[in-house]
Motif scaffolding. Structure first.
Motif, PDB file in Angstrom:
ATOM      1  N   GLU A 149       0.820  -1.215   0.000  1.00 34.35           N
ATOM      2  CA  GLU A 149       0.000   0.000   0.000  1.00 34.35           C
ATOM      3  C   GLU A 149       0.855   1.267   0.000  1.00 34.35           C
ATOM      4  N   MET A 150       2.000   1.197  -0.659  1.00 36.36           N
ATOM      5  CA  MET A 150       2.899   2.342  -0.778  1.00 36.36           C
ATOM      6  C   MET A 150       2.706   2.956  -2.168  1.00 36.36           C
ATOM      7  N   PRO A 151       2.227   4.204  -2.240  1.00 38.66           N
ATOM      8  CA  PRO A 151       1.900   4.811  -3.536  1.00 38.66           C
ATOM      9  C   PRO A 151       3.053   4.789  -4.549  1.00 38.66           C
ATOM     10  N   ASP A 152       4.258   5.137  -4.140  1.00 37.61           N
ATOM     11  CA  ASP A 152       5.372   5.177  -5.095  1.00 37.61           C
ATOM     12  C   ASP A 152       5.695   3.792  -5.637  1.00 37.61           C
ATOM     13  N   LEU A 153       5.736   2.794  -4.750  1.00 35.73           N
ATOM     14  CA  LEU A 153       6.003   1.422  -5.190  1.00 35.73           C
ATOM     15  C   LEU A 153       4.873   0.925  -6.091  1.00 35.73           C
ATOM     16  N   THR A 154       3.634   1.250  -5.726  1.00 35.19           N
ATOM     17  CA  THR A 154       2.489   0.850  -6.537  1.00 35.19           C
ATOM     18  C   THR A 154       2.603   1.435  -7.938  1.00 35.19           C
ATOM     19  N   SER A 155       2.874   2.718  -8.026  1.00 39.82           N
ATOM     20  CA  SER A 155       3.004   3.380  -9.322  1.00 39.82           C
ATOM     21  C   SER A 155       4.093   2.728 -10.162  1.00 39.82           C
ATOM     22  N   GLU A 156       5.217   2.439  -9.548  1.00 39.77           N
ATOM     23  CA  GLU A 156       6.339   1.817 -10.266  1.00 39.77           C
ATOM     24  C   GLU A 156       5.975   0.427 -10.778  1.00 39.77           C
ATOM     25  N   LEU A 157       5.378  -0.400  -9.915  1.00 45.30           N
ATOM     26  CA  LEU A 157       5.053  -1.775 -10.309  1.00 45.30           C
ATOM     27  C   LEU A 157       3.929  -1.824 -11.347  1.00 45.30           C
ATOM     28  N   VAL A 158       2.940  -0.956 -11.211  1.00 50.52           N
ATOM     29  CA  VAL A 158       1.859  -0.920 -12.198  1.00 50.52           C
ATOM     30  C   VAL A 158       2.419  -0.476 -13.551  1.00 50.52           C
ATOM     31  N   ALA A 159       3.281   0.541 -13.545  1.00 50.35           N
ATOM     32  CA  ALA A 159       3.886   1.012 -14.804  1.00 50.35           C
ATOM     33  C   ALA A 159       4.696  -0.096 -15.464  1.00 50.35           C
ATOM     34  N   GLN A 160       5.469  -0.834 -14.669  1.00 48.22           N
ATOM     35  CA  GLN A 160       6.248  -1.950 -15.215  1.00 48.22           C
ATOM     36  C   GLN A 160       5.337  -3.004 -15.830  1.00 48.22           C
ATOM     37  N   SER A 161       4.243  -3.299 -15.163  1.00 51.79           N
ATOM     38  CA  SER A 161       3.307  -4.309 -15.666  1.00 51.79           C
ATOM     39  C   SER A 161       2.657  -3.862 -16.960  1.00 51.79           C
ATOM     40  N   LEU A 162       2.295  -2.600 -17.057  1.00 55.22           N
ATOM     41  CA  LEU A 162       1.675  -2.078 -18.279  1.00 55.22           C
ATOM     42  C   LEU A 162       2.632  -2.173 -19.463  1.00 55.22           C
ATOM     43  N   VAL A 163       3.911  -1.948 -19.209  1.00 53.29           N
ATOM     44  CA  VAL A 163       4.915  -2.018 -20.277  1.00 53.29           C
ATOM     45  C   VAL A 163       5.181  -3.466 -20.679  1.00 53.29           C
ATOM     46  N   SER A 164       5.214  -4.356 -19.692  1.00 57.16           N
ATOM     47  CA  SER A 164       5.628  -5.735 -19.971  1.00 57.16           C
ATOM     48  C   SER A 164       4.509  -6.641 -20.500  1.00 57.16           C
ATOM     49  N   ASP A 165       3.241  -6.252 -20.356  1.00 64.97           N
ATOM     50  CA  ASP A 165       2.143  -7.114 -20.788  1.00 64.97           C
ATOM     51  C   ASP A 165       1.194  -6.345 -21.696  1.00 64.97           C
ATOM     52  N   SER A 166       1.312  -6.566 -22.999  1.00 64.73           N
ATOM     53  CA  SER A 166       0.478  -5.834 -23.964  1.00 64.73           C
ATOM     54  C   SER A 166      -0.988  -6.269 -23.901  1.00 64.73           C
ATOM     55  N   ARG A 167      -1.279  -7.408 -23.282  1.00 69.19           N
ATOM     56  CA  ARG A 167      -2.671  -7.874 -23.185  1.00 69.19           C
ATOM     57  C   ARG A 167      -3.343  -7.409 -21.895  1.00 69.19           C
ATOM     58  N   LEU A 168      -2.647  -6.606 -21.097  1.00 67.07           N
ATOM     59  CA  LEU A 168      -3.202  -6.100 -19.846  1.00 67.07           C
ATOM     60  C   LEU A 168      -4.242  -5.032 -20.150  1.00 67.07           C
ATOM     61  N   HIS A 169      -5.504  -5.307 -19.763  1.00 67.74           N
ATOM     62  CA  HIS A 169      -6.608  -4.400 -20.075  1.00 67.74           C
ATOM     63  C   HIS A 169      -7.383  -3.952 -18.845  1.00 67.74           C
ATOM     64  N   ALA A 170      -7.008  -4.447 -17.663  1.00 70.15           N
ATOM     65  CA  ALA A 170      -7.777  -4.086 -16.475  1.00 70.15           C
ATOM     66  C   ALA A 170      -6.903  -4.227 -15.236  1.00 70.15           C
ATOM     67  N   VAL A 171      -7.292  -3.487 -14.198  1.00 73.39           N
ATOM     68  CA  VAL A 171      -6.600  -3.565 -12.911  1.00 73.39           C
ATOM     69  C   VAL A 171      -7.648  -3.806 -11.834  1.00 73.39           C
ATOM     70  N   TYR A 172      -7.412  -4.811 -10.998  1.00 70.19           N
ATOM     71  CA  TYR A 172      -8.251  -5.056  -9.823  1.00 70.19           C
ATOM     72  C   TYR A 172      -7.425  -4.684  -8.603  1.00 70.19           C
ATOM     73  N   MET A 173      -7.915  -3.720  -7.856  1.00 66.58           N
ATOM     74  CA  MET A 173      -7.208  -3.285  -6.653  1.00 66.58           C
ATOM     75  C   MET A 173      -7.830  -3.993  -5.459  1.00 66.58           C
ATOM     76  N   ALA A 174      -7.110  -4.945  -4.904  1.00 67.76           N
ATOM     77  CA  ALA A 174      -7.626  -5.746  -3.786  1.00 67.76           C
ATOM     78  C   ALA A 174      -7.314  -5.092  -2.452  1.00 67.76           C
ATOM     79  N   ASN A 175      -7.011  -3.821  -2.477  1.00 68.12           N
ATOM     80  CA  ASN A 175      -6.688  -3.069  -1.272  1.00 68.12           C
ATOM     81  C   ASN A 175      -7.264  -1.663  -1.422  1.00 68.12           C
ATOM     82  N   GLN A 176      -6.868  -0.772  -0.556  1.00 66.90           N
ATOM     83  CA  GLN A 176      -7.365   0.607  -0.630  1.00 66.90           C
ATOM     84  C   GLN A 176      -6.992   1.223  -1.972  1.00 66.90           C
ATOM     85  N   PRO A 177      -7.846   2.071  -2.523  1.00 67.57           N
ATOM     86  CA  PRO A 177      -7.511   2.729  -3.784  1.00 67.57           C
ATOM     87  C   PRO A 177      -6.348   3.681  -3.593  1.00 67.57           C
ATOM     88  N   LEU A 178      -5.264   3.339  -4.198  1.00 68.01           N
ATOM     89  CA  LEU A 178      -4.049   4.128  -4.031  1.00 68.01           C
ATOM     90  C   LEU A 178      -3.825   5.056  -5.213  1.00 68.01           C
TER      91      LEU A 178
END
Length: 183
Positions: A149-178
């Motif tokens: 639940e660390m905003p900076d780490l979340t932003s970094e990991l989400v950005a990495q995932s978006l770059v690495s997976d071209s089929r990524l079309h959705a995000v499910y946040m199983a925690n507080q909306p960060l």
């Protein structure tokens, strides 16, 4: 956590018994070591009870058991002495049902979780993944990241995932909306 503390404060006002005193001890980090230190500090100060957000680890379970043996009542967010909350697995499954209406195989979902050692996060993720699989998505259709639940780490990991997976079309946040996930 702010919502939990706010709810406790409202309940104390409703009870209107001056014998109940709420003492907050915010933690700087979400590490198990800091939690254990804070628990020991509060127990030494003579509290009658603890309400904690705890990882489900052997060390935390042992510390809770030790506190209970010393006569301290312990309530966790993860269901030991008392659990107040939603059916976590069902909540995750419902979210997967909604998600499945918005995307189709072979599209992928990124699952953002705070910490899978927290029962609340793990339950939602497990329910989501199980239901997504039941709805025809393959096990490789989702990736789970832990962000504590660390905003900076979340932003970094989400950005990495978006770059690495071209089929990524959705995000499910199983925690507080960060803000990190949203950005």
């Amino acid at each position: 956590n702010r919502q939990i503390v706010s709810g406790i404060r409202k309940a104390l006002r409703y009870i209107a018994d001056p014998a109940f005193v709420l003492t907050e001890q915010p933690l700087r980090t979400m590490t198990m070591q800091e939690l254990l230190r804070a628990m020991n500090e509060q127990i030494r100060s003579g509290v009658d009870g603890l309400i904690i957000r705890a990882e489900n680890t052997p060390e935390v379970r042992a510390a809770i058991e030790q506190a209970v043996q010393q006569g301290v009542t312990v309530i966790t967010y993860s269901g030991r002495l008392c659990y107040v909350g939603q059916d976590l697995v069902r909540a995750g499954a419902i979210a997967a049902g909604v998600m499945a209406r918005l995307i189709r195989p072979p599209e992928h979902v990124l699952i953002v979780s705070g910490n899978l050692r927290m029962e609340s996060h793990k339950g939602r993720v497990d329910g989501f993944c199980r239901r997504l699989f039941e709805l025809g998505f393959s096990e490789d259709a989702y990736q789970v990241i832990e962000t504590n639940e660390m905003p900076d780490l979340t932003s970094e990991l989400v950005a990495q995932s978006l770059v690495s997976d071209s089929r990524l079309h959705a995000v499910y946040m199983a925690n507080q909306p960060l803000s990190g996930c949203i950005s």
